[in-house]
Design a protein around this motif. Structure first.
Motif, PDB file in Angstrom:
ATOM      1  N   GLY A   1      -3.942   1.137  -5.257  1.00  0.00           N
ATOM      2  CA  GLY A   1      -4.211   2.291  -6.097  1.00  0.00           C
ATOM      3  C   GLY A   1      -5.296   1.957  -7.107  1.00  0.00           C
ATOM      4  O   GLY A   1      -6.221   1.194  -6.819  1.00  0.00           O
ATOM      5  N   GLU A   2      -5.170   2.497  -8.310  1.00  0.00           N
ATOM      6  CA  GLU A   2      -6.175   2.255  -9.354  1.00  0.00           C
ATOM      7  C   GLU A   2      -5.641   1.390 -10.488  1.00  0.00           C
ATOM      8  O   GLU A   2      -6.380   1.088 -11.424  1.00  0.00           O
ATOM      9  CB  GLU A   2      -6.640   3.600  -9.934  1.00  0.00           C
ATOM     10  CG  GLU A   2      -7.335   4.500  -8.927  1.00  0.00           C
ATOM     11  CD  GLU A   2      -7.797   5.797  -9.551  1.00  0.00           C
ATOM     12  OE1 GLU A   2      -7.418   6.073 -10.704  1.00  0.00           O
ATOM     13  OE2 GLU A   2      -8.543   6.544  -8.882  1.00  0.00           O
ATOM     14  N   GLU A   3      -4.385   0.946 -10.395  1.00  0.00           N
ATOM     15  CA  GLU A   3      -3.789   0.259 -11.536  1.00  0.00           C
ATOM     16  C   GLU A   3      -3.271  -1.140 -11.215  1.00  0.00           C
ATOM     17  O   GLU A   3      -3.384  -2.044 -12.034  1.00  0.00           O
ATOM     18  CB  GLU A   3      -2.644   1.109 -12.109  1.00  0.00           C
ATOM     19  CG  GLU A   3      -3.101   2.479 -12.591  1.00  0.00           C
ATOM     20  CD  GLU A   3      -1.951   3.344 -13.061  1.00  0.00           C
ATOM     21  OE1 GLU A   3      -0.780   2.946 -12.859  1.00  0.00           O
ATOM     22  OE2 GLU A   3      -2.217   4.413 -13.642  1.00  0.00           O
ATOM     23  N   LEU A   4      -2.694  -1.339 -10.025  1.00  0.00           N
ATOM     24  CA  LEU A   4      -2.019  -2.599  -9.717  1.00  0.00           C
ATOM     25  C   LEU A   4      -2.939  -3.552  -8.975  1.00  0.00           C
ATOM     26  O   LEU A   4      -3.610  -3.164  -8.016  1.00  0.00           O
ATOM     27  CB  LEU A   4      -0.767  -2.333  -8.876  1.00  0.00           C
ATOM     28  CG  LEU A   4       0.055  -3.567  -8.469  1.00  0.00           C
ATOM     29  CD1 LEU A   4       0.634  -4.268  -9.696  1.00  0.00           C
ATOM     30  CD2 LEU A   4       1.178  -3.159  -7.504  1.00  0.00           C
ATOM     31  N   SER A   5      -2.942  -4.816  -9.403  1.00  0.00           N
ATOM     32  CA  SER A   5      -3.639  -5.890  -8.702  1.00  0.00           C
ATOM     33  C   SER A   5      -2.624  -6.988  -8.388  1.00  0.00           C
ATOM     34  O   SER A   5      -1.778  -7.307  -9.219  1.00  0.00           O
ATOM     35  CB  SER A   5      -4.774  -6.469  -9.556  1.00  0.00           C
ATOM     36  OG  SER A   5      -5.694  -5.466  -9.936  1.00  0.00           O
ATOM     37  N   ILE A   6      -2.721  -7.552  -7.188  1.00  0.00           N
ATOM     38  CA  ILE A   6      -1.817  -8.618  -6.760  1.00  0.00           C
ATOM     39  C   ILE A   6      -2.694  -9.779  -6.296  1.00  0.00           C
ATOM     40  O   ILE A   6      -3.461  -9.647  -5.346  1.00  0.00           O
ATOM     41  CB  ILE A   6      -0.885  -8.138  -5.633  1.00  0.00           C
ATOM     42  CG1 ILE A   6      -0.159  -6.856  -6.047  1.00  0.00           C
ATOM     43  CG2 ILE A   6       0.138  -9.219  -5.282  1.00  0.00           C
ATOM     44  CD1 ILE A   6       0.623  -6.200  -4.908  1.00  0.00           C
TER      45      ILE A   6
END
Length: 223
Positions: free
Chosen positions: A135-140
């Motif tokens: 999406g536009e918010e979560l980074s893993i």
């Protein structure tokens, strides 16, 4: 350390310095597989798949892919729920893992059938990043490859970071990689990126891959 990296000790950084060099997050979690030296529950993989479900735009960077049937099914499920999943991997011509490259040659059709878009990156050197922008918010971000050893055997760790700024930064960092890639759509069509430069494999390397494609088939689950 002072002799080797004097610039790290030549000043004391202020709070303002650190704020300029970092990004504010709304939350960070550390995800890890079990640590026992045996076959493991796929904790990190399951959490990554759960994070992807329900999102529309997902970007993955992994050096290579060696997926189990379950992993293919999970990726297919994410795509069937409406997600556009772009996966940037190393092109066979530049990949540094011969087994990962060989398995990709054998499994390319199955990967396409999951519905993901593959970007075969061909740059000056292989990329080794393991990250997802969900999406536009979560980074893993962390150590987990999209392969069976990382998912079921190794003790991998990933940081899940809720930060739109970091997500945007990862996507921007991947943009020139995609431009130097050959894009393979789910229907099998290919399109060269605007900065993609084809590279011929030498005869010896082609011969090695042709042999490995036969040899590794019974053993791909341990690669």
């Amino acid at each position: 350390m002072k002799e080797r990296y004097p610039e790290a000790f030549d000043r004391i950084y202020s709070k303002e310095d650190w704020e300029k060099a970092t990004m504010e997050t709304r939350g960070i979690e550390l995800w890890t597989n079990p640590t026992e030296p045996e076959n493991k529950e796929s904790v990190v993989w399951e959490r990554m798949i759960a994070a992807m479900e329900g999102e529309e735009d997902i970007l993955v960077q992994t050096p290579y892919m060696i997926c189990s049937r379950k992993m293919y099914e999970d990726l297919r499920s994410v795509c069937e729920k409406g997600a556009r999943v772009d996966i940037v991997i190393n092109a066979v011509e530049s990949g540094t893992n011969p087994f990962g490259c060989t398995d990709y040659l054998n499994q390319k059709k199955k990967i396409c059938q999951t519905g993901v878009h593959i970007y075969e990156y061909l740059g000056d050197q292989a990329q080794h990043t393991k990250s997802l922008a969900v999406g536009e918010e979560l980074s893993i971000i962390g150590s987990c490859n999209f392969d069976m050893r990382s998912v079921y055997l190794n003790t991998e760790m990933m940081l899940a970071v809720d930060c739109p700024e970091l997500n945007a930064s990862i996507r921007e960092q991947a943009r020139p990689l995609k431009e130097k890639s050959r894009h393979m759509s789910p229907d099998g069509r290919t399109e060269d990126g605007q900065n993609y430069e084809p590279r011929e494999q030498d005869m010896a390397k082609r011969a090695v891959y042709a042999l490995l494609r036969i040899v590794i088939s019974p053993f791909r689950h341990v690669l």
